[in-house]
Design a protein around this motif. Structure first.
Motif, PDB file in Angstrom:
ATOM      1  N   THR B 230     -14.584  -9.119   4.268  1.00  0.00           N
ATOM      2  CA  THR B 230     -13.349  -8.369   4.003  1.00  0.00           C
ATOM      3  C   THR B 230     -13.521  -6.941   4.509  1.00  0.00           C
ATOM      4  O   THR B 230     -14.597  -6.561   4.984  1.00  0.00           O
ATOM      5  CB  THR B 230     -13.074  -8.306   2.493  1.00  0.00           C
ATOM      6  OG1 THR B 230     -14.205  -7.682   1.863  1.00  0.00           O
ATOM      7  CG2 THR B 230     -12.890  -9.696   1.920  1.00  0.00           C
ATOM      8  N   HIS B 235      -5.726  -3.959   3.766  1.00  0.00           N
ATOM      9  CA  HIS B 235      -4.338  -3.985   3.262  1.00  0.00           C
ATOM     10  C   HIS B 235      -3.448  -2.956   3.972  1.00  0.00           C
ATOM     11  O   HIS B 235      -2.248  -3.129   4.080  1.00  0.00           O
ATOM     12  CB  HIS B 235      -4.319  -3.757   1.747  1.00  0.00           C
ATOM     13  CG  HIS B 235      -4.786  -2.378   1.352  1.00  0.00           C
ATOM     14  ND1 HIS B 235      -6.116  -2.047   1.235  1.00  0.00           N
ATOM     15  CD2 HIS B 235      -4.101  -1.243   1.096  1.00  0.00           C
ATOM     16  CE1 HIS B 235      -6.226  -0.766   0.902  1.00  0.00           C
ATOM     17  NE2 HIS B 235      -5.026  -0.257   0.806  1.00  0.00           N
ATOM     18  N   LYS B 236      -4.094  -1.877   4.453  1.00  0.00           N
ATOM     19  CA  LYS B 236      -3.300  -0.840   5.118  1.00  0.00           C
ATOM     20  C   LYS B 236      -2.770  -1.279   6.480  1.00  0.00           C
ATOM     21  O   LYS B 236      -1.835  -0.689   7.003  1.00  0.00           O
ATOM     22  CB  LYS B 236      -4.157   0.417   5.331  1.00  0.00           C
ATOM     23  CG  LYS B 236      -4.418   1.188   4.052  1.00  0.00           C
ATOM     24  CD  LYS B 236      -5.051   2.529   4.375  1.00  0.00           C
ATOM     25  CE  LYS B 236      -5.388   3.256   3.078  1.00  0.00           C
ATOM     26  NZ  LYS B 236      -6.156   4.467   3.327  1.00  0.00           N
ATOM     27  N   ALA B 238      -2.501  -4.749   7.300  1.00  0.00           N
ATOM     28  CA  ALA B 238      -2.184  -6.186   7.248  1.00  0.00           C
ATOM     29  C   ALA B 238      -0.844  -6.530   7.899  1.00  0.00           C
ATOM     30  O   ALA B 238      -0.688  -7.614   8.475  1.00  0.00           O
ATOM     31  CB  ALA B 238      -2.224  -6.671   5.798  1.00  0.00           C
ATOM     32  N   ASP B 239       0.117  -5.613   7.830  1.00  0.00           N
ATOM     33  CA  ASP B 239       1.434  -5.935   8.390  1.00  0.00           C
ATOM     34  C   ASP B 239       1.580  -5.565   9.862  1.00  0.00           C
ATOM     35  O   ASP B 239       2.603  -5.829  10.478  1.00  0.00           O
ATOM     36  CB  ASP B 239       2.528  -5.235   7.574  1.00  0.00           C
ATOM     37  CG  ASP B 239       2.605  -5.807   6.166  1.00  0.00           C
ATOM     38  OD1 ASP B 239       2.297  -7.008   6.026  1.00  0.00           O
ATOM     39  OD2 ASP B 239       2.943  -5.058   5.231  1.00  0.00           O
ATOM     40  N   LYS B 262      -2.078 -10.175   8.725  1.00  0.00           N
ATOM     41  CA  LYS B 262      -2.087 -10.950   7.475  1.00  0.00           C
ATOM     42  C   LYS B 262      -1.841 -12.426   7.762  1.00  0.00           C
ATOM     43  O   LYS B 262      -2.580 -13.310   7.319  1.00  0.00           O
ATOM     44  CB  LYS B 262      -1.008 -10.396   6.546  1.00  0.00           C
ATOM     45  CG  LYS B 262      -1.089 -10.944   5.139  1.00  0.00           C
ATOM     46  CD  LYS B 262      -0.114 -10.247   4.212  1.00  0.00           C
ATOM     47  CE  LYS B 262      -0.140 -10.859   2.826  1.00  0.00           C
ATOM     48  NZ  LYS B 262      -0.296 -12.320   2.806  1.00  0.00           N
ATOM     49  N   GLU B 273     -10.783 -11.383   7.615  1.00  0.00           N
ATOM     50  CA  GLU B 273     -10.134 -10.073   7.502  1.00  0.00           C
ATOM     51  C   GLU B 273     -10.850  -9.033   8.345  1.00  0.00           C
ATOM     52  O   GLU B 273     -10.246  -8.220   9.024  1.00  0.00           O
ATOM     53  CB  GLU B 273     -10.242  -9.588   6.038  1.00  0.00           C
ATOM     54  CG  GLU B 273      -9.036  -9.842   5.216  1.00  0.00           C
ATOM     55  CD  GLU B 273      -9.138  -9.096   3.884  1.00  0.00           C
ATOM     56  OE1 GLU B 273      -9.942  -8.143   3.766  1.00  0.00           O
ATOM     57  OE2 GLU B 273      -8.413  -9.489   2.958  1.00  0.00           O
TER      58      GLU B 273
END
Lengths: 591, 591
Positions: B230, B235-236, B238-239, B262, B273
């Motif tokens: 990971t 998460h920052k 992911a999109d 993601k 990830e």
């Protein structure tokens, strides 16, 4: 406080260097390989700082551009440069146990006599006369023979194209000279630098990082008119004094002497202003790294040890305890040796046009090879013959033709050809000429970065009653700043991490450490020479200030958090000194 | 304005690259050597800027430390890594003219078929079936055989110690793993980078700077727990969407697809990830160099082309006109392949202790080899046997002993030894254990700096009706600023030189030019991509202001002389944009 103790400090330095990640012997898990060292994380940072400082001197201040040429070079280049034939060490082998030794080193070890540069015959004679035997098994030693120090390889799949790893970065610059000349719009003087790896397949490397088989050089090749080895800024440094150990003093058994550059040039101790200027620059550079001036001297090469290409050469030597005075920089006048060799071998005209102050009226002989005759007779060789003729002195061709019954002999690729009078048209003219083509001379400061790295480590090492630390200059320290939360509390940690990130945004490497007591963290930071440590405490939460601690004297001062990045950058650059912070109360206040 | 025209622009770029001193074919005066390129003065500056940008990403932002290990490596290391046995290209030779070809490339040239990764037998079969002949003389081709791509050399004077030039910088890091683990206080994950030369003795290098025999890599090796790939910042990003060309899409003949990271991870298109995060970082880095996003795609390796060490691998490819999509970065999951190989070959334990969230109660078998028995029986081999036994799974030893009549066989240096039951003490305990030793997995982003350099040149090249210029980002441009006196007058020249020196003091490389019309000087500066040009005119003498001209749109603005260094630095860094200067009237006024 003792900044440099001879002997035992050096072991401590290497112990810290290994433990903290400056230097590691290479291939350790495979039982090592002598002559190779790895730079660990801190080592790379320090080495890069040293190289950046070097660039500041040579590429920014002197204005020399940098090039990057291959490590692998074809044989032709190194044949031309003389390395294939002359870059040798004398070697001897034990007839019993087959151990191999460098003959001159072995003689020095056994007799104390410095015999570098003596012929193989002479060395063989000394070994025999002094009854020197194999130190390992006592066996008899063989005749001394020459061993080429270059690593050899084969290029491409044919198995026929021999190449070598370059023994110096300089050759890459000489081979590029024609391109560089045009880059500098054909105007002398100009300088070109290269920083990169060089390789020497030493017989038995010793002395750790001092004699490596793979090492980093930073070399400057300064191309000048042969009769103009001056420097526009020489007058600014003429009165500066350097500790010089001239060949004459060495031969007379005298000591080095501190004299001014002006005197050294006037009395012809140093052969030119330009060479003297670069000796001075070298001293400045080394002292900028924290090496004390009294640990630096300049030793002139004796005629017997001068490299095959050099006319005058001075080594900057740094005193390194048990190892004695060690060469870290060589500053040589290579004359036109290299360009001449490459011009002859490649057939390319490497001369540069230099204008006279006013035009001169001269009788001029011009030669025009007649391609209509040379072409058909020599076919594929014709082009090379043409090139060769054009590069010869017309006067010389004219003389030889008249002396030699209308024939002239030339050599191409080791084959001899005869050219006849009627294949060359000769014209004589009187005309004004504006200048002449000259083959530039070269002044070369050549820096051994690994040795300088090592000298920087040992001469910045400090041991006092409480601490051992590296007192690196602030702009040389591998890691410039540490950030510690005083206690393991979330609010302090969050603030400390924010400060760390702000510093990283400025491109700084930050040591963030939250483990152990604050004392242990300071000690760890000191040990690797971090000049400034920022501590975040409860007061930081209340009034937005932190303490900055100065490594060298352990003093502390508070400043506002938002002033940190700017203040730290100024401290590193030396634009402000730590003790001055006490008088800058505005730094305590948030904007 | 066309930023990238396919085809003919690339020739223009190479013409400027050679003429202005970015890139030169190596050893030109010796008729060249394919697969080698020199970086000229501007080339070195651009390359250094690219490398500094890379460091900003990996050493500053990701916090990975850098190491520097030798180019020359002993055979043991590369035998262990698999390169001695597997780093081969398929080769074929013309039976008539002896010309040598890379078999898969030859087949592709002749048939258009991509046959990379097929076996030698298969390639031989294709050559025979498709009646492929020597392109040079039409002769018959030999069977296809494997040719090792490493440059070989001999280390030291014995002629017995084989070494190679490293084929990748990564191995230097793996061999150092034990030291690095300690440097990082035995905590996973951590990353280590190396920037340096690597060497591949290509059979017949083509495509100029794209396929070199000596090239620069910037590699990061990120060591992680095998079951935790990971990244805290995933998460920052992911999109964010990337253009992915998965192995599946390639095999199905479909097109690349733009999907979010993601989605790519959730649907197992990218295997982790961490790998996905580094794909994203790579895209960011390449666009920072001015390479447009639509010219970048990520192509997954097909199972047939995967390197011998990789589990999943994605190439960042940049579109390069006539050359098509060219790999510039490889991002691989190397699993534990390398550490495992080096652990087995060297006998050193390269595992790292990973703590469980809470201690586990387990039955544990401990083995204690009895040195009092093993020592006398095996003498000098005893130490290696001991090491080997300690690195084996105790459970496995126990099982084998009971299965194999109280004997266990082990191999040391290719020799087999039998160890008996009574030479090993076995203890069984139940105890709480805090964690386990694991062999980390490695995620590796590997950047080919020369290809990235080339991509940066061609994708920043602009040709419009009036000008040709490089629209390099301000912080990438090899020379950031030029200073011109408008006229050849002493007072303007003196002021211009003073401004130049002030900029040099800030560590900036300055192009100072006083020759030719101002228009020609702007054109020369534009051609090499200098973003800002300062012109000193009569008004400068009167009111202390100069003009700054912006390369990209040719607009000009006046600012005060003492504001120059700071303003230029901000412009380069992007802290202020050129068009914003028009609204900063305070810059017009001297302090």
């Amino acid at each position: 406080m003792v900044k440099f103790k001879l002997g035992d400090n050096m072991d401590k330095v290497m112990e810290i260097a290994k433990r903290r990640g400056f230097l590691w012997p290479s291939f350790e898990i495979y039982e090592g390989l002598s002559g190779f060292y790895d730079y660990g994380p801190l080592g790379v940072l320090l080495k890069r700082k040293i190289i950046e400082k070097w660039r500041e001197y040579y590429t920014i201040k002197e204005g020399f551009y940098e090039v990057e040429t291959p490590n692998v070079m074809p044989k032709e280049v190194l044949k031309a440069s003389g390395h294939v034939d002359h870059f040798n060490d004398p070697m001897t082998k034990c007839k019993d146990c087959s151990e191999i030794y460098r003959a001159d080193h072995l003689i020095k070890d056994e007799t104390g006599e410095d015999v570098e540069g003596l012929s193989n015959e002479k060395l063989t004679e000394i070994i025999s006369k002094k009854k020197i035997r194999c130190p390992k098994c006592g066996g008899h030693l063989s005749h001394v023979w020459s061993y080429n120090l270059m690593f050899q390889t084969l290029i491409g799949p044919t198995g026929k194209k021999v190449g070598y790893l370059r023994p110096e970065t300089a050759q890459g610059i000489f081979v590029l000279f024609k391109r560089l000349m045009r880059f500098y719009r054909n105007k002398l003087p100009f300088g070109v630098v290269q920083i990169g790896k060089s390789f020497r397949n030493e017989i038995s490397p010793r002395q750790g990082v001092i004699r490596l088989r793979e090492f980093t050089q930073a070399e400057a090749e300064i191309f000048v008119e042969p009769d103009n080895k001056t420097h526009p800024k020489f007058h600014k440094v003429a009165d500066e004094k350097l500790k010089l150990f001239s060949a004459e003093k060495q031969l007379n058994g005298e000591k080095p002497e501190k004299i001014s550059l002006k005197e050294a040039v006037d009395e012809n101790i140093i052969s030119s202003e330009l060479l003297a200027y670069h000796l001075y620059l070298t001293k400045e550079f080394l002292t900028d790294l924290g090496i004390p001036e009294e640990m630096i001297r300049f030793r002139q090469h004796l005629p017997s040890e001068m490299a095959h290409y050099a006319a005058d050469c001075w080594d900057a030597e740094v005193y390194m305890g048990e190892f004695g005075w060690i060469e870290v920089v060589g500053i040589a006048d290579r004359t036109n040796y290299d360009l001449k060799s490459h011009m002859e071998s490649s057939g390319e005209d490497l001369r540069i046009f230099v204008e006279y102050e006013k035009p001169k009226l001269v009788k001029k002989v011009e030669i025009h090879p007649r391609m209509d005759k040379i072409g058909p007779r020599f076919k594929e060789k014709a082009k090379k013959i043409l090139k060769k003729l054009k590069n010869m002195e017309p006067e010389k061709i004219k003389k030889e033709l008249s002396k030699n019954e209308g024939k002239i002999k030339i050599k191409i690729d080791n084959e001899e050809f005869e050219i006849y009078e009627d294949e060359i048209e000769i014209k004589e003219k009187r005309k004004y000429i504006k200048g002449k083509k000259v083959l530039p001379h070269v002044i070369e400061p050549s820096f051994g970065i690994d040795r300088i790295f090592y000298a920087t480590m040992i001469h910045n090492f400090v041991e006092d009653d409480e601490r051992t630390y590296f007192d690196f200059p602030t702009d040389i320290a591998p890691i410039p700043v540490a950030v510690f939360p005083l206690l393991n509390k979330k609010e302090l940690i969050n603030l400390a991490i924010k400060i760390k990130k702000d510093l990283q945004k400025e491109g700084l490497i930050v040591n963030y450490d939250e483990s152990g007591t604050i004392g242990r963290r300071y000690a760890r930071a000191d040990e690797i020479g971090i000049p400034f440590a920022i501590t975040v405490d409860h007061q930081s939460i209340e009034d937005g200030t932190v303490t900055i601690r100065n490594r060298s004297d352990k003093k502390q001062v508070r400043i506002a958090i938002n002033k940190i990045p700017d203040t730290i950058k100024k401290l590193i650059k030396g634009d402000i000194k730590f003790h001055e912070l006490f008088y800058h109360e505005e730094l305590l206040v948030r904007d």
